[in-house]
Design a protein around this motif. Structure first.
Motif, PDB file in Angstrom:
ATOM      1  N   ALA A   1       0.830  -1.207   0.000  1.00 36.44           N
ATOM      2  CA  ALA A   1       0.000   0.000   0.000  1.00 36.44           C
ATOM      3  C   ALA A   1       0.865   1.258   0.000  1.00 36.44           C
ATOM      4  CB  ALA A   1      -0.947  -0.014   1.202  1.00 36.44           C
ATOM      5  N   ARG A   2       1.954   1.240   0.755  1.00 39.25           N
ATOM      6  CA  ARG A   2       2.827   2.426   0.785  1.00 39.25           C
ATOM      7  C   ARG A   2       3.451   2.678  -0.587  1.00 39.25           C
ATOM      8  NH1 ARG A   2       3.670   0.437   6.111  1.00 39.25           N
ATOM      9  NH2 ARG A   2       5.331  -0.973   5.416  1.00 39.25           N
TER      10      ARG A   2
ATOM     11  N   GLY B   1       1.676  -9.663  -0.363  1.00 38.59           N
ATOM     12  CA  GLY B   1       2.025  -8.468   0.388  1.00 38.59           C
ATOM     13  C   GLY B   1       1.282  -8.299   1.698  1.00 38.59           C
ATOM     14  N   PRO B   2       1.789  -7.405   2.566  1.00 39.75           N
ATOM     15  CA  PRO B   2       1.272  -7.269   3.926  1.00 39.75           C
ATOM     16  C   PRO B   2       0.140  -6.272   4.105  1.00 39.75           C
ATOM     17  CG  PRO B   2       3.263  -5.974   3.688  1.00 39.75           C
ATOM     18  CD  PRO B   2       3.044  -6.650   2.364  1.00 39.75           C
ATOM     19  N   HIS B   3      -0.224  -5.496   3.077  1.00 42.17           N
ATOM     20  CA  HIS B   3      -1.210  -4.424   3.261  1.00 42.17           C
ATOM     21  C   HIS B   3      -2.325  -4.528   2.225  1.00 42.17           C
ATOM     22  CE1 HIS B   3       2.739  -2.589   4.664  1.00 42.17           C
ATOM     23  NE2 HIS B   3       2.036  -2.743   5.772  1.00 42.17           N
ATOM     24  N   GLN B   4      -2.864  -5.708   2.077  1.00 41.70           N
ATOM     25  CA  GLN B   4      -3.842  -5.933   1.021  1.00 41.70           C
ATOM     26  C   GLN B   4      -5.141  -5.161   1.252  1.00 41.70           C
ATOM     27  OE1 GLN B   4      -4.196 -10.179   0.039  1.00 41.70           O
ATOM     28  NE2 GLN B   4      -2.135 -10.482   0.856  1.00 41.70           N
TER      29      GLN B   4
ATOM     30  N   GLU C   1      -5.523  -2.309   2.777  1.00 38.40           N
ATOM     31  CA  GLU C   1      -5.290  -0.891   2.470  1.00 38.40           C
ATOM     32  C   GLU C   1      -5.250  -0.651   0.957  1.00 38.40           C
ATOM     33  OE1 GLU C   1      -3.760  -2.736   4.652  1.00 38.40           O
ATOM     34  OE2 GLU C   1      -3.153  -1.635   6.450  1.00 38.40           O
ATOM     35  N   VAL C   2      -4.622  -1.576   0.219  1.00 40.58           N
ATOM     36  CA  VAL C   2      -4.612  -1.466  -1.244  1.00 40.58           C
ATOM     37  C   VAL C   2      -6.042  -1.473  -1.768  1.00 40.58           C
ATOM     38  CG1 VAL C   2      -4.031  -2.680  -3.371  1.00 40.58           C
ATOM     39  CG2 VAL C   2      -2.315  -2.419  -1.584  1.00 40.58           C
TER      40      VAL C   2
ATOM     41  N   GLN D   1      -8.781  -0.661  -0.230  1.00 42.53           N
ATOM     42  CA  GLN D   1      -9.480   0.570   0.142  1.00 42.53           C
ATOM     43  C   GLN D   1      -9.136   1.707  -0.807  1.00 42.53           C
ATOM     44  OE1 GLN D   1      -8.124   0.859   4.204  1.00 42.53           O
ATOM     45  NE2 GLN D   1      -9.876  -0.283   5.026  1.00 42.53           N
TER      46      GLN D   1
ATOM     47  N   GLN E   1      -5.898 -11.149   6.651  1.00 42.95           N
ATOM     48  CA  GLN E   1      -5.866  -9.689   6.768  1.00 42.95           C
ATOM     49  C   GLN E   1      -7.253  -9.074   6.750  1.00 42.95           C
ATOM     50  OE1 GLN E   1      -2.925  -7.758   4.166  1.00 42.95           O
ATOM     51  NE2 GLN E   1      -1.726  -9.640   4.200  1.00 42.95           N
TER      52      GLN E   1
END
Length: 231
Positions: A1-2, A39-42, A44-45, A47, A101
């Motif tokens: 996401a970052r 990945g670790p921020h699925q 957030e991606v 969203q 997640q």
């Protein structure tokens, strides 16, 4: 996401003061699928991308991972007590990061699966065509519309159907059977006896030159008979 946020900023997209969807005064972003399972921020991606799609500042096509997620969550009407994508060890491992997640069964999960089901398989924007894996005119003609209905989702999950082959080509790319004695391990360690064909490259035509990652696979340099798709 970052990384996604950094890229959007580099491309000139900004959020408003209320952290609404990213927007650009003269651009529309296009996402080509596979938003999940890596990945670790699925969450957030999802969203970020969904907010942009719903605000009209982005368009999104379905990748094989979005299709698989819908099939994994959908009971198979033809096979009681089973799902369109079987809950076996291989599929569970591939999908487990997303399920953990987003918390499988949660309201966010159900809403996301429903949204995945509304994504088109392809976009024809006039001067630009967008598809996750392979622009296959026969598959597009066979399906007719880029949006799958419930019956097509069911049919596309059964390997003996035309819909299965069409969606496989659009979302994964066409494959050829490898010659006897040839196989390779994919990045997850699964032994493969089929390989995806470089359908976009009209200059290739042998197993060695036409398949993905030819430098790492011991394929023979003789012609592929009847390539399944032409550019």
């Amino acid at each position: 996401a970052r990384q996604l946020v950094r890229l959007l900023h580099d491309l000139g997209y900004r959020r408003g003061s209320n952290a609404d969807a990213f927007h650009h005064p003269g651009r529309t972003a296009v996402f080509v699928g596979d938003l999940i399972d890596r990945g670790p921020h699925q969450v957030e991606v999802l969203q970020i991308v969904r907010a942009m799609a719903e605000a009209g500042t982005a368009q999104v096509v379905m990748g094989n991972h979005e299709f698989n997620a819908v099939a994994y969550a959908t009971p198979d009407p033809e096979r009681p007590a089973e799902f369109l994508r079987p809950h076996n060890d291989k599929n569970d491992r591939q999908h487990q990061a997303f399920l953990k997640q987003i918390r499988a069964g949660s309201e966010d999960y159900l809403s996301t699966i429903a949204w995945f089901g509304t994504l088109p398989l392809w976009l024809d924007l006039g001067g630009v065509r967008v598809v996750h894996a392979s622009w296959d005119a026969a598959a597009i003609a066979g399906l007719g519309e880029p949006y799958l209905d419930d019956g097509q989702f069911v049919a596309a999950s059964h390997k003996d159907s035309d819909e299965y082959r069409w969606v496989e080509h659009l979302c994964k790319g066409p494959e050829v059977v490898l010659p006897d004695g040839c196989s390779f391990e994919d990045k997850d360690g699964h032994v493969r006896h089929h390989a995806r064909y470089r359908w976009w490259d009209a200059q290739t035509g042998t197993y060695l030159t036409a398949l993905e990652n030819p430098s790492t696979t011991p394929f023979p340099n003789h012609p592929i008979p009847d390539p399944p798709v032409q550019p």
